[in-house]
Design an enzyme around this catalytic site. Structure first.
Site, mmCIF file in Angstrom:
data_model
loop_
_atom_site.group_PDB
_atom_site.id
_atom_site.type_symbol
_atom_site.label_atom_id
_atom_site.label_comp_id
_atom_site.label_asym_id
_atom_site.label_seq_id
_atom_site.Cartn_x
_atom_site.Cartn_y
_atom_site.Cartn_z
ATOM 1 N N GLU A 1 0.814 -1.226 0.000
ATOM 2 C CA GLU A 1 0.000 0.000 0.000
ATOM 3 C C GLU A 1 0.846 1.275 0.000
ATOM 4 O O GLU A 1 0.506 2.272 0.654
ATOM 5 C CB GLU A 1 -0.987 -0.024 1.176
ATOM 6 C CG GLU A 1 -1.898 -1.249 1.108
ATOM 7 C CD GLU A 1 -3.116 -1.186 1.997
ATOM 8 O OE1 GLU A 1 -3.577 -0.080 2.292
ATOM 9 O OE2 GLU A 1 -3.610 -2.256 2.383
ATOM 10 N N GLY A 2 1.964 1.217 -0.686
ATOM 11 C CA GLY A 2 2.759 2.426 -0.875
ATOM 12 C C GLY A 2 3.660 2.786 0.289
ATOM 13 O O GLY A 2 4.441 3.731 0.185
ATOM 14 N N VAL A 3 3.623 2.050 1.399
ATOM 15 C CA VAL A 3 4.404 2.491 2.560
ATOM 16 C C VAL A 3 5.870 2.080 2.460
ATOM 17 O O VAL A 3 6.718 2.632 3.158
ATOM 18 C CB VAL A 3 3.803 1.990 3.899
ATOM 19 C CG1 VAL A 3 2.354 2.425 4.040
ATOM 20 C CG2 VAL A 3 3.933 0.487 4.055
ATOM 21 N N LEU A 4 6.188 1.109 1.601
ATOM 22 C CA LEU A 4 7.583 0.661 1.475
ATOM 23 C C LEU A 4 8.216 1.135 0.176
ATOM 24 O O LEU A 4 9.282 0.665 -0.205
ATOM 25 C CB LEU A 4 7.658 -0.872 1.572
ATOM 26 C CG LEU A 4 7.194 -1.481 2.902
ATOM 27 C CD1 LEU A 4 7.325 -2.996 2.875
ATOM 28 C CD2 LEU A 4 7.969 -0.902 4.084
ATOM 29 N N GLY A 5 7.549 2.043 -0.524
ATOM 30 C CA GLY A 5 8.132 2.596 -1.738
ATOM 31 C C GLY A 5 7.210 2.467 -2.932
ATOM 32 O O GLY A 5 6.022 2.156 -2.797
ATOM 33 N N PHE A 6 7.814 2.692 -4.108
ATOM 34 C CA PHE A 6 7.054 2.763 -5.359
ATOM 35 C C PHE A 6 7.315 1.520 -6.191
ATOM 36 O O PHE A 6 8.455 1.278 -6.600
ATOM 37 C CB PHE A 6 7.496 3.990 -6.174
ATOM 38 C CG PHE A 6 7.179 5.291 -5.501
ATOM 39 C CD1 PHE A 6 7.954 5.746 -4.440
ATOM 40 C CD2 PHE A 6 6.103 6.053 -5.918
ATOM 41 C CE1 PHE A 6 7.662 6.941 -3.806
ATOM 42 C CE2 PHE A 6 5.806 7.249 -5.290
ATOM 43 C CZ PHE A 6 6.584 7.696 -4.233
ATOM 44 N N ILE A 7 6.280 0.744 -6.465
ATOM 45 C CA ILE A 7 6.409 -0.366 -7.410
ATOM 46 C C ILE A 7 6.405 0.270 -8.801
ATOM 47 O O ILE A 7 5.488 1.038 -9.135
ATOM 48 C CB ILE A 7 5.225 -1.346 -7.272
ATOM 49 C CG1 ILE A 7 5.164 -1.900 -5.841
ATOM 50 C CG2 ILE A 7 5.334 -2.479 -8.293
ATOM 51 C CD1 ILE A 7 3.828 -2.545 -5.493
ATOM 52 N N TYR B 1 -18.463 -10.754 1.136
ATOM 53 C CA TYR B 1 -18.490 -9.360 0.661
ATOM 54 C C TYR B 1 -19.842 -8.768 1.041
ATOM 55 O O TYR B 1 -20.878 -9.195 0.540
ATOM 56 C CB TYR B 1 -18.301 -9.367 -0.853
ATOM 57 C CG TYR B 1 -18.118 -8.010 -1.484
ATOM 58 C CD1 TYR B 1 -16.848 -7.547 -1.803
ATOM 59 C CD2 TYR B 1 -19.209 -7.201 -1.775
ATOM 60 C CE1 TYR B 1 -16.675 -6.305 -2.397
ATOM 61 C CE2 TYR B 1 -19.041 -5.957 -2.360
ATOM 62 C CZ TYR B 1 -17.773 -5.519 -2.673
ATOM 63 O OH TYR B 1 -17.598 -4.287 -3.265
#
Ligand SMILES: Cc1cc2nc3c(=O)[nH]c(=O)nc-3n(C[C@H](O)[C@H](O)[C@H](O)COP(=O)(O)OP(=O)(O)OC[C@H]3O[C@@H](n4cnc5c(N)ncnc54)[C@H](O)[C@@H]3O)c2cc1C
Length: 497
Positions: free
Chosen positions: A224-230, A403
């Protein structure tokens, strides 16, 4: 259950970045790829999280406006943006298409959005290995269409396919409608490239399997973006199915439907699509169909692939369902689902002033029926006009994703926000008590922080230590995935009893 954190929401503010700071971003990505106007910043201030929409109706924001929006064109520019931000202690948020439903891209202080949609092409389709390498910002529908033109599919077909990116699928650990056959995104990713918060690039080479320690790849699948940019992903691809055959079935009870679905999956059959609906959701789809008069539970299945194999899978699945007292029904519910499978249902209700949200959890077969009953009863007790409906469309040998749609009628904003929060808390707590996972495929974002903390237990500390090591100043998508909030965050958390 003690020590659950409950969000306390506060109003947004308007951060301003200096001209000098903005000029630095322009020097990297080009002036035309830096947006600073108020209208653009409003557009990027929330994703598709319903709570953000409720705030918007009250002329408010879930967080703040972002400082600016920058759009790099490739991994080198992403790296340069990260380096520049690190030197100046500026916060960044990786942004795919903003279709997340839990606030994963909501700015909390003054973050700069890094929109990745210019990384938008297929790099390589390897028809020998059956793999595709794609830039992370590519639109999901364009990606599938380009694959289809070349005779392939990635098999990841979320309802939001036209409004999401491949990188967003990976970052959120998403699920498509064909998951019972092809798996979730974590079953499809073979390798990837990313830019870390410390400015370094990392590559996980794409191979079928490996034994080189814990999976670095899986640190990014769901990050979810917390460890960088894929920046790039390699996925498994399959030949487009040459044949497809649907079934529509009517069951007497949810319980008999569960028993049949469990037996289908535990018999190693792999329908491309399985969808079982509770009575309320079935009734909306089967009006006037006599087959459902005494069997009110709708089930849709679709089998695909080689004709011979798909036919055997269909016939064996049908025999299992019949054993559980199901009957065949007309194909109208399947045809309607197929025609509208990528539409959003919430727009009509939200624009009518209702308060609608969806909550997806994972349950085991042991607990699923009790979980459904307990959640339905508890949610409906929150308000006499609370709508609660559920379906199960990601089915596994061990259990399924439940769901749920919850919907409140038009009412004053503040009342609705409290009841909405209560519905989430009730359902997620029951899920934790009954041994499920509080999120099947939408991820944690911001809104799910309290319950993610409980589910991850000491694992959250492991993640925080990793985050602190890579991002000591908490600059990259801070405050998401239940990790530490940034200083001055507009999304404050407090511990509740
Ligand atoms: C109507 C509707 C239907 C939906 N149906 C489904 C469904 O069927 N299945 C499903 O799984 N989800 C579904 N979703 C949720 C959403 O579409 C998915 O979570 C999707 O994967 C998000 O992709 P995105 O590109 O829009 O990401 P964004 O919303 O832009 O970002 C989501 C999170 O991922 C991070 N992120 C995005 N790109 C990158 C990157 N390249 N590197 C690092 N971090 C990144 C962001 O920082 C953020 O934390 C639905 C949403 C809506 C509104």
């Amino acid at each position: 259950m003690a020590n659950l954190a409950t969000p306390v929401f506060s109003e947004g503010s308007v951060p301003e970045l200096s001209d000098e700071t903005l000029a630095g971003f322009s020097a990297i990505v080009g002036n035309e790829n830096v947006l600073t106007g108020k209208a653009d910043r409003y557009a990027y201030s929330r994703d598709r999280m319903p709570y953000g929409l409720f705030k918007l109706r009250a002329d408010s924001l879930p967080g703040t406006l972002p400082g600016a929006i920058v759009s790099p064109r490739d991994a080198d520019e992403v790296q340069a943006v990260v380096d520049y931000a690190r030197q100046r202690k500026l916060r960044l948020i990786p942004f795919g298409a903003g279709s997340g439903v839990l606030g994963g891209t909501v700015p909390l202080v003054d973050e700069v959005m890094v929109d990745l949609k210019r990384l938008n092409r297929i790099v390589d389709l390897n028809t020998v290995d059956g793999t595709v390498t794609v830039q992370a910002g590519m639109n999901g529908m364009q990606f599938e269409q380009e694959l289809a033109q070349r005779g392939f599919t990635a098999g990841h077909l979320p309802q939001s396919i036209a409004m999401s990116t491949v990188g967003g699928w990976v970052a959120c650990r998403g699920a498509g409608q064909a998951s019972s056959r092809y798996g979730k995104i974590e079953d499809m990713v073979l390798g990837l490239k990313a830019v870390l918060p410390n400015g370094k690039k990392v590559e996980v080479r794409p191979v079928a399997r490996r034994a080189v320690g814990p999976s670095i790849k899986d640190l990014f699948v769901g990050s979810e973006g917390v460890l960088g940019f894929i920046t790039e992903v390699t996925l498994r691809v399959w030949r487009q199915p040459e044949y497809a055959t649907p079934l529509v079935l009517a069951f007497r009870t949810i319980e008999s439907g569960f028993q049949a679905l469990r037996e289908v999956m535990q018999s190693e059959l792999r329908p491309e699509v399985i969808r079982l609906y509770d009575e309320k959701e079935s009734a909306q789809r089967t009006e006037g169909m006599l087959e459902f008069a005494d069997r009110p539970i709708l089930c849709i299945m679709k089998f695909s692939g080689k004709e011979q194999l798909a036919t055997v899978e269909r016939d064996m699945s049908l025999a299992i369902c019949r054993k559980h007292d199901a009957v065949l029904a007309g194909l109208a519910p399947y045809e309607h689902w197929e025609a509208t499978r990528f539409h959003s249902y919430s727009t009509k209700w939200q624009s009518d002033g209702h308060y609608m949200d969806t909550i997806e959890v994972t349950g085991t077969w042991t607990h699923l029926l009790d979980m459904y009953t307990a959640m339905r009863v508890a949610a409906q007790a929150i308000h006499p006009e609370m709508h609660f409906g559920a379906h199960w469309s990601h089915i596994y040998p061990e259990g399924a994703c439940q769901y749920m749609t919850v919907r409140l009628p038009p009412m004053p904003e503040q009342d609705a926000i409290l009841l909405h929060q209560q519905a989430w808390d009730t359902i997620e707590r029951l899920c934790l008590e009954m041994g499920g996972s509080v999120a099947h495929h939408h991820g944690a974002g911001l809104f799910r922080n309290p319950w993610v903390r409980v589910e991850l237990n000491e694992g959250l500390n492991m993640l925080q230590i990793l985050k602190d090591g890579l991002d000591p100043d908490n600059l990259i998508n801070p405050g998401k995935l239940a990790l530490r909030q940034p200083t001055g965050s507009t999304w404050q958390m407090k511990e509740s009893a």
